[in-house]
Scaffold this motif. Structure first.
Motif, PDB file in Angstrom:
ATOM      1  N   LEU A 147       0.814  -1.216   0.000  1.00  0.00           N
ATOM      2  CA  LEU A 147       0.000   0.000   0.000  1.00  0.00           C
ATOM      3  C   LEU A 147       0.850   1.268   0.000  1.00  0.00           C
ATOM      4  O   LEU A 147       0.475   2.279  -0.597  1.00  0.00           O
ATOM      5  N   SER A 148       1.983   1.221   0.690  1.00  0.00           N
ATOM      6  CA  SER A 148       2.822   2.426   0.791  1.00  0.00           C
ATOM      7  C   SER A 148       3.660   2.673  -0.452  1.00  0.00           C
ATOM      8  O   SER A 148       4.167   3.778  -0.662  1.00  0.00           O
ATOM      9  N   GLY A 149       3.818   1.649  -1.294  1.00  0.00           N
ATOM     10  CA  GLY A 149       4.611   1.814  -2.505  1.00  0.00           C
ATOM     11  C   GLY A 149       6.051   2.160  -2.183  1.00  0.00           C
ATOM     12  O   GLY A 149       6.677   1.530  -1.336  1.00  0.00           O
ATOM     13  N   ASP A 150       6.568   3.201  -2.840  1.00  0.00           N
ATOM     14  CA  ASP A 150       7.970   3.593  -2.608  1.00  0.00           C
ATOM     15  C   ASP A 150       8.077   4.767  -1.640  1.00  0.00           C
ATOM     16  O   ASP A 150       9.086   5.465  -1.605  1.00  0.00           O
ATOM     17  N   SER A 151       7.004   5.001  -0.855  1.00  0.00           N
ATOM     18  CA  SER A 151       7.013   6.155   0.053  1.00  0.00           C
ATOM     19  C   SER A 151       7.595   5.827   1.430  1.00  0.00           C
ATOM     20  O   SER A 151       7.669   6.699   2.283  1.00  0.00           O
ATOM     21  N   ARG A 152       8.019   4.587   1.659  1.00  0.00           N
ATOM     22  CA  ARG A 152       8.538   4.201   2.966  1.00  0.00           C
ATOM     23  C   ARG A 152       9.938   4.783   3.190  1.00  0.00           C
ATOM     24  O   ARG A 152      10.787   4.727   2.310  1.00  0.00           O
ATOM     25  N   TRP A 153      10.169   5.344   4.402  1.00  0.00           N
ATOM     26  CA  TRP A 153      11.489   5.830   4.768  1.00  0.00           C
ATOM     27  C   TRP A 153      11.639   5.802   6.278  1.00  0.00           C
ATOM     28  O   TRP A 153      10.652   5.758   7.010  1.00  0.00           O
ATOM     29  N   VAL A 154      12.878   5.822   6.744  1.00  0.00           N
ATOM     30  CA  VAL A 154      13.180   5.782   8.170  1.00  0.00           C
ATOM     31  C   VAL A 154      13.837   7.099   8.564  1.00  0.00           C
ATOM     32  O   VAL A 154      14.807   7.533   7.945  1.00  0.00           O
ATOM     33  N   SER A 155      13.300   7.728   9.602  1.00  0.00           N
ATOM     34  CA  SER A 155      13.758   9.059   9.989  1.00  0.00           C
ATOM     35  C   SER A 155      15.059   9.012  10.780  1.00  0.00           C
ATOM     36  O   SER A 155      15.591   7.941  11.089  1.00  0.00           O
ATOM     37  N   GLN A 156      15.507  10.195  11.153  1.00  0.00           N
ATOM     38  CA  GLN A 156      16.747  10.363  11.915  1.00  0.00           C
ATOM     39  C   GLN A 156      16.695   9.626  13.252  1.00  0.00           C
ATOM     40  O   GLN A 156      17.713   9.190  13.778  1.00  0.00           O
ATOM     41  N   THR A 157      15.473   9.490  13.826  1.00  0.00           N
ATOM     42  CA  THR A 157      15.320   8.823  15.124  1.00  0.00           C
ATOM     43  C   THR A 157      14.752   7.409  14.961  1.00  0.00           C
ATOM     44  O   THR A 157      14.108   6.886  15.863  1.00  0.00           O
TER      45      THR A 157
END
Length: 240
Positions: free
Chosen positions: A208-218
């Motif tokens: 569902l998220s496609g390629d929008s997944r990312w992990v933040s600085q924290t």
């Protein structure tokens, strides 16, 4: 499309639909991406909630500082002579020590069946300085012809609220004038359907998220599932 009609006094700055200030109170212009620092506007739920209302702006050239010192409220600002007979001047006054008021003299006329609800501006939730004014909630019915004043919570001892020229200080929501609802436990069939929906979303978040997944600085995972589903829901609603 609902229309809200506005009438302001000469000194008032016209209100507007609330906008995200980036850079500004809504965060820095930091793109969503691996290792980025989280910003309030990265969250679709916050962004939609923040832009739902009407923002009100401080119209005076000199800032006002509201401070509690030794248990007493101090309102410090240079407003000059009263510009019009009959006005409360200065437009701010102590209201029992724990609160203070601002004579705003603003008229917003909403459609029948609706009312105005005053609340803190969204920047209150992002402010790290604790200087943002805290508007006290109030509901104003359509038949009342003018908002004569806003009430604010006084700052804690040693803290200060600051009203700066052109800066938003409160937000108004247009809502139904009555809240005719009751809380009722879901029927087993409906509860089971909602649980199934939740599990399906959870099991398919990667797709569902496609390629929008990312992990933040924290190390917080932003997968964009809600944002992607929101776009799809809006498209479906528009097509209907």
């Amino acid at each position: 499309m609902m229309k809200v009609f506005v009438r302001t006094r000469e000194k008032a700055l016209a209100p507007r639909r609330t906008r995200l200030e980036i850079p500004g109170w809504a965060g820095e212009r930091t793109p969503r991406g691996e290792g980025a620092r989280e910003q309030p506007w990265h969250c679709a739920l916050f962004s939609e909630g923040a832009q739902y209302g009407i923002e009100l702006f401080y119209p005076y050239r000199n800032e006002l500082r509201v401070e509690t010192r030794d248990g007493r409220l101090h309102l410090e600002g240079d407003f000059g002579p009263c510009p019009e007979e009959g006005l409360q001047w200065p437009p701010f006054r102590d209201f029992g020590g724990n609160y203070y008021t601002y004579q705003i003299l603003l008229d917003l006329k909403v459609p029948p069946g609706f009312a105005l609800r005053i609340e803190p501006h969204p920047r209150f939730y992002t402010d790290r300085t604790d200087t943002c004014p805290i508007a006290v909630q109030a509901l104003i019915r359509r038949w009342w012809p003018m908002m004569f004043f806003c009430v604010f919570k006084s700052p804690a001892e040693g803290r200060v609220h600051i009203f700066r020229p052109g800066e938003p200080f409160a937000q108004i929501l247009v809502i139904p004038e009555e809240a005719p609802f009751d809380l009722e436990e879901m029927a087993p069939e409906e509860a089971a359907e909602r649980e199934l929906q939740a599990r399906r979303i959870h099991a398919n978040r990667d797709r569902l998220s496609g390629d929008s997944r990312w992990v933040s600085q924290t190390d917080t995972v932003f997968d964009g599932t809600y944002r992607q589903m929101l776009r799809a829901a809006k498209t479906l609603a528009k097509d209907k």
